[in-house]
Write an enzyme that holds these catalytic residues in place. Structure first.
Site, PDB file in Angstrom:
ATOM      1  N   HIS A 108      14.885  14.412 101.107  1.00 15.45           N
ATOM      2  CA  HIS A 108      16.143  14.801 100.462  1.00 15.45           C
ATOM      3  C   HIS A 108      16.657  13.628  99.649  1.00 15.45           C
ATOM      4  O   HIS A 108      16.367  12.468  99.958  1.00 15.45           O
ATOM      5  CB  HIS A 108      17.185  15.234 101.507  1.00 15.45           C
ATOM      6  CG  HIS A 108      17.393  14.227 102.584  1.00 15.45           C
ATOM      7  ND1 HIS A 108      16.539  14.108 103.661  1.00 15.45           N
ATOM      8  CD2 HIS A 108      18.334  13.268 102.747  1.00 15.45           C
ATOM      9  CE1 HIS A 108      16.951  13.130 104.447  1.00 15.45           C
ATOM     10  NE2 HIS A 108      18.031  12.596 103.913  1.00 15.45           N
ATOM     11  N   HIS A 162      20.223  11.995  98.092  1.00 17.03           N
ATOM     12  CA  HIS A 162      21.687  12.001  98.171  1.00 17.03           C
ATOM     13  C   HIS A 162      22.276  11.856  96.768  1.00 17.03           C
ATOM     14  O   HIS A 162      21.845  10.991  95.995  1.00 17.03           O
ATOM     15  CB  HIS A 162      22.191  10.814  98.991  1.00 17.03           C
ATOM     16  CG  HIS A 162      21.745  10.781 100.416  1.00 17.03           C
ATOM     17  ND1 HIS A 162      22.574  11.126 101.465  1.00 17.03           N
ATOM     18  CD2 HIS A 162      20.568  10.443 100.994  1.00 17.03           C
ATOM     19  CE1 HIS A 162      21.934  10.981 102.612  1.00 17.03           C
ATOM     20  NE2 HIS A 162      20.704  10.567 102.356  1.00 17.03           N
TER      21      HIS A 162
HETATM   22  P1  5GP Z   1      19.158  10.354 105.770  1.00 19.09           P
HETATM   23  O1  5GP Z   1      19.740   9.303 106.645  1.00 19.09           O
HETATM   24  O2  5GP Z   1      18.006  11.009 106.450  1.00 19.09           O
HETATM   25  O3  5GP Z   1      18.855   9.864 104.390  1.00 19.09           O
HETATM   26  O4  5GP Z   1      20.294  11.408 105.520  1.00 19.09           O
HETATM   27  C1  5GP Z   1      20.519  12.515 106.300  1.00 19.09           C
HETATM   28  C2  5GP Z   1      21.866  13.050 105.890  1.00 19.09           C
HETATM   29  O5  5GP Z   1      21.999  14.340 106.438  1.00 19.09           O
HETATM   30  C3  5GP Z   1      23.043  12.217 106.410  1.00 19.09           C
HETATM   31  O6  5GP Z   1      23.837  11.803 105.313  1.00 19.09           O
HETATM   32  C4  5GP Z   1      23.783  13.162 107.348  1.00 19.09           C
HETATM   33  O7  5GP Z   1      25.169  13.040 107.234  1.00 19.09           O
HETATM   34  C5  5GP Z   1      23.314  14.527 106.884  1.00 19.09           C
HETATM   35  N1  5GP Z   1      23.226  15.523 107.933  1.00 19.09           N
HETATM   36  C6  5GP Z   1      22.792  15.352 109.210  1.00 19.09           C
HETATM   37  N2  5GP Z   1      22.793  16.516 109.873  1.00 19.09           N
HETATM   38  C7  5GP Z   1      23.217  17.462 108.987  1.00 19.09           C
HETATM   39  C8  5GP Z   1      23.435  18.871 109.084  1.00 19.09           C
HETATM   40  O8  5GP Z   1      23.220  19.502 110.124  1.00 19.09           O
HETATM   41  N3  5GP Z   1      23.880  19.510 107.964  1.00 19.09           N
HETATM   42  C9  5GP Z   1      24.135  18.838 106.799  1.00 19.09           C
HETATM   43  N4  5GP Z   1      24.572  19.551 105.772  1.00 19.09           N
HETATM   44  N5  5GP Z   1      23.948  17.505 106.672  1.00 19.09           N
HETATM   45  C10 5GP Z   1      23.497  16.822 107.759  1.00 19.09           C
END
Ligand code: 5GP
Length: 146
Positions: free
Chosen positions: A107, A109
């Protein structure tokens, strides 16, 4: 989770993509879903997520999906800027737990930056108010469809 390993289809974004878990959706097409981060670092924090691909991170993504994904990232960023009028926009993406990744489906951001609004650190956002999230999603969706 290290950079190498197999894709685990029970991750939360895979569940969202399959419709098994809820999200506040902004926009979607055949290749991509954009939804609001539920623990946003600031107002309008979106996630751009490729569908129909078992990619834990950017390194796993087939090269022929790169242009499509980053085209949608740009489309999302333009819509966020048009809808919410931030002073800047951060595009970020983490690969592997030591790099800060917590959800192991690729993903990107899209995080608006407002000069007078503090940015919560990665992973330290609070659970969003669902009405506020839905309202932001509607404004960004309108800009994406314009
Ligand atoms: P990463 O740290 O993997 O780059 O980002 C994961 C993102 O997913 C984080 O910013 C976190 O806030 C978001 N996130 C975690 N769980 C969920 C969820 O159940 N639904 C949504 N919409 N976002 C989530």
């Amino acid at each position: 989770m290290s950079l190498s390993g197999s894709y685990d289809a029970s991750n939360i974004f895979a569940k969202i993509l399959r419709g098994e878990a809820p999200c506040v959706k902004v926009w979607e097409d055949a290749d991509t879903v954009v939804f609001m981060d539920i623990f946003p670092q600031t107002q309008g924090h979106c996630l751009v997520v490729p569908r129909d691909v078992e990619a834990r991170n950017l390194l796993d993504l087939p090269a022929d999906r790169l242009n499509g994904l980053f085209g949608r990232v740009q489309k999302t960023a333009r819509a966020v800027v048009s809808a919410l009028n931030p002073d800047g926009v951060i595009i970020t993406q983490f690969n592997g737990a030591p790099a800060g990744q917590t959800v192991f489906h690729l993903h990107v951001h899209v995080i608006p930056r407002y000069e007078n609004l503090p940015l919560q650190p990665h992973h330290q956002g609070k659970m969003a108010d669902m009405d506020a999230l839905s309202s932001q999603a509607a404004r960004i969706r309108s800009a994406m469809e314009a």
